[in-house]
Design an enzyme around this catalytic site. Structure first.
Site, PDB file in Angstrom:
ATOM      1  N   HIS A 135      -0.680   5.590   6.664  1.00  0.00           N
ATOM      2  CA  HIS A 135      -0.367   5.800   5.210  1.00  0.00           C
ATOM      3  C   HIS A 135       0.097   7.273   4.955  1.00  0.00           C
ATOM      4  O   HIS A 135      -0.368   7.847   5.536  1.00  0.00           O
ATOM      5  CB  HIS A 135      -1.290   5.327   4.408  1.00  0.00           C
ATOM      6  CG  HIS A 135      -1.410   3.436   4.545  1.00  0.00           C
ATOM      7  ND1 HIS A 135      -1.911   3.175   5.303  1.00  0.00           N
ATOM      8  CD2 HIS A 135      -0.791   2.664   3.771  1.00  0.00           C
ATOM      9  CE1 HIS A 135      -2.101   1.998   5.050  1.00  0.00           C
ATOM     10  NE2 HIS A 135      -1.080   1.452   3.928  1.00  0.00           N
ATOM     11  N   SER A 169       0.348  -1.274  -0.376  1.00  0.00           N
ATOM     12  CA  SER A 169      -0.259  -0.258   0.013  1.00  0.00           C
ATOM     13  C   SER A 169       1.164   1.374   0.064  1.00  0.00           C
ATOM     14  O   SER A 169       0.451   2.168  -0.798  1.00  0.00           O
ATOM     15  CB  SER A 169      -1.227  -0.246   1.164  1.00  0.00           C
ATOM     16  OG  SER A 169      -0.169  -0.261   2.583  1.00  0.00           O
TER      17      SER A 169
END
Length: 267
Positions: free
Chosen positions: A248, A41
């Site tokens: 993230h 990711s």
């Protein structure tokens, strides 16, 4: 008359030089690289928004560092098969097929999911310091025991399928700036999480070096933009409304953190 002839000659020379510079321009044309982006990711761009329709649950973002490289540098070809949730096993089984003997540049980030980063952060957020530290310690033990071997399998697969490619192995940013007043996790939990990320990055760096690959270390680039820092945050904190983006990089983290480090390493 003499001045007129000199002016004419000068103009002719300038015109000729201008033509020469124009003809020389193709030397600065787009690079001939055939670039493939692999990984999890952090490479697909989860958290950066603007996901491509074709990527589905993999959530490949047009703001990911690899896409920014393709837009700005314009390699001869570009393909990203990076996917949210990818592990070393899934990279080998589902992503390496994108490589070929004609591939000249590869990027890859993988390893975090193999030691359970997502589960660790869930434990640390929902439970106390004792449970958090224990979960992180378990991940560190697992990383020391098996991560280098798992990475070696990925790197060997890359070299087999793309024998002539330059390979850039991209690391992970450290989540927290320590020594600041910060709500949420305890200082002990934050320090332990950072310790684990540094351990994973160091194992990845060593494995990449052993494979003859370049390690792109983003840790220093994110300093001042981590969670609990005073600067603009380049990482998402816990997001209850969209859990998948938590911890993230934001679009700014991809463009300001990952992209310049990768571009420098890619050459």
């Amino acid at each position: 008359m003499r001045r007129s002839r000199l002016a004419t000659l000068a103009l002719s020379l300038i015109t000729a030089l201008g033509a020469s510079f124009t003809l020389a321009a193709p030397a600065h044309a787009a690079p001939s690289d055939h670039y493939v982006a692999l990984g999890d990711s952090y490479s697909s761009g989860v958290g950066a928004g603007s996901y491509t329709a074709e990527s589905g649950a993999c959530q490949r973002s047009t703001n990911a560092y690899s896409a920014l490289y393709a837009t700005n540098v314009r390699p001869a070809s570009y393909r990203s098969v990076a996917c949210s949730g990818a592990t070393t096993t899934s990279v080998i089984n589902t992503q390496l097929s994108a490589l070929s003997a004609s591939t000249t540049l590869v990027s890859v980030s993988v390893g975090g999911n193999d030691v359970g980063f997502a589960n660790i952060m869930t434990t640390c957020v929902l439970k106390g310091t004792t449970e958090c530290v224990a979960a992180v310690q378990g991940a560190e033990d697992k990383a020391r025991a098996s991560l280098a071997t798992l990475l070696r399998g990925v790197y060997n697969g890359i070299r087999t399928r793309a024998p002539s490619a330059r390979v850039v192995v991209v690391g992970y940013p450290v989540f927290y700036q320590l020594g600041t007043t910060c709500v949420g996790l305890s200082a002990t939990s934050r320090a332990k999480i950072n310790e684990a990320i540094n351990l994973v990055d160091d194992i990845i760096r060593t494995a990449a070096g052993a494979a003859g690959f370049t390690f792109a270390d983003v840790r220093s680039q994110f300093v001042g933009h981590q969670l609990c820092s005073s600067g603009a945050k380049w990482l998402h904190a816990l997001n209850i409304a969209s859990l998948s983006v938590s911890y993230h990089p934001t679009a700014a983290g991809q463009s300001g953190g990952y992209y310049p480090v990768f571009r420098s390493a890619a050459g």
